[in-house]
Design an enzyme around this catalytic site. Sequence first.
Site, PDB file in Angstrom:
ATOM      1  N   ARG A   1       1.036  -1.170  -0.094  1.00 44.08           N
ATOM      2  CA  ARG A   1       0.017   0.029   0.084  1.00 44.08           C
ATOM      3  C   ARG A   1       0.776   1.295   0.055  1.00 44.08           C
ATOM      4  NH1 ARG A   1      -4.664   0.050   4.316  1.00 44.08           N
ATOM      5  NH2 ARG A   1      -5.383   1.790   2.850  1.00 44.08           N
TER       6      ARG A   1
ATOM      7  N   CYS B   1      -1.344   5.883   9.031  1.00 39.53           N
ATOM      8  CA  CYS B   1      -1.704   4.482   8.549  1.00 39.53           C
ATOM      9  C   CYS B   1      -2.887   4.682   7.497  1.00 39.53           C
ATOM     10  CB  CYS B   1      -1.917   3.235   9.314  1.00 39.53           C
ATOM     11  SG  CYS B   1      -3.456   4.015  10.611  1.00 39.53           S
TER      12      CYS B   1
END
Length: 279
Positions: free
Chosen positions: A177, A235
């Site tokens: 990611r 995050c």
Amino acid sequence: MTVTTTVAELRELLASDTPPVLLDVRWALGDPHGRAHHAEGHIPGAVYVDLDTELASAPSPEGGRHPLPAIEDLQEAAHRWGIRQDQPVVIYDDSGNTAAARAWWLLRYAGLSRVTLLDGALGAWRAAGLPLESGPPTGPPPGDVVLRAGALPVVDADGAAELAVSGLLLDARAGERYRGEVEPVDPRAGHIPGAVSAPTGENLAADGTFLPAEELRKRFEERGAGAADRIGVYCGSGVTAAHQIAALEIAGFEAALFPGSWSAWSADPGRPAATGGRP
């Protein structure tokens, strides 16, 4: 401050005259059945905590998928969980504390100091052969704890961008990611320019416990923590970043949370996105 409690320590605490409040934060991205998992089996006496509704406010493009709850709402939830003034709290989940750390961070942010994570989470309790209880959660006697926001540092999107240039900004998401190879939930792929990849999963040993402090310190120093005056963490939506902050504290570093994280950053078309393995 102590970040973790071992299974052996928890057993002693639960048998003492002043047992802790035990919170079960069963949650995982893509799995909305935490309450059912709790009902199937939890540590005796544990209170179920719903991450989406009790540890976050309503999602928005500006705040991301899990904005911080208002302190009044968090205090109301803490009363439902039965937390009384000066009472210790131990928190766990069934995923290495990557979700439980959100409750740990929020209660610490709200001024509580006697809050720890069960090291190894529910897996460690099971591995010790200790009993679970099943059935729907029952409400404990209401608590009376008073919460006040601001005991831990936070940054907004501008602060995160500044940290990526003049301090150290860690991206706690999985490497794919960060690199922009996949993006399963947020508007755009990639990472905040200048952020350094430090996946949360690498904080843990194979058994789900935190790595020893010296190993965590080496891990973060290799990413620039030793030379940084200030550290920030983000995050996807501010959940697993709290686990990174817990690991950093074990290692001897203080870090600020960017609550909106990538979910808020990527929803703003004016914010740049970097891809690839380099900051």
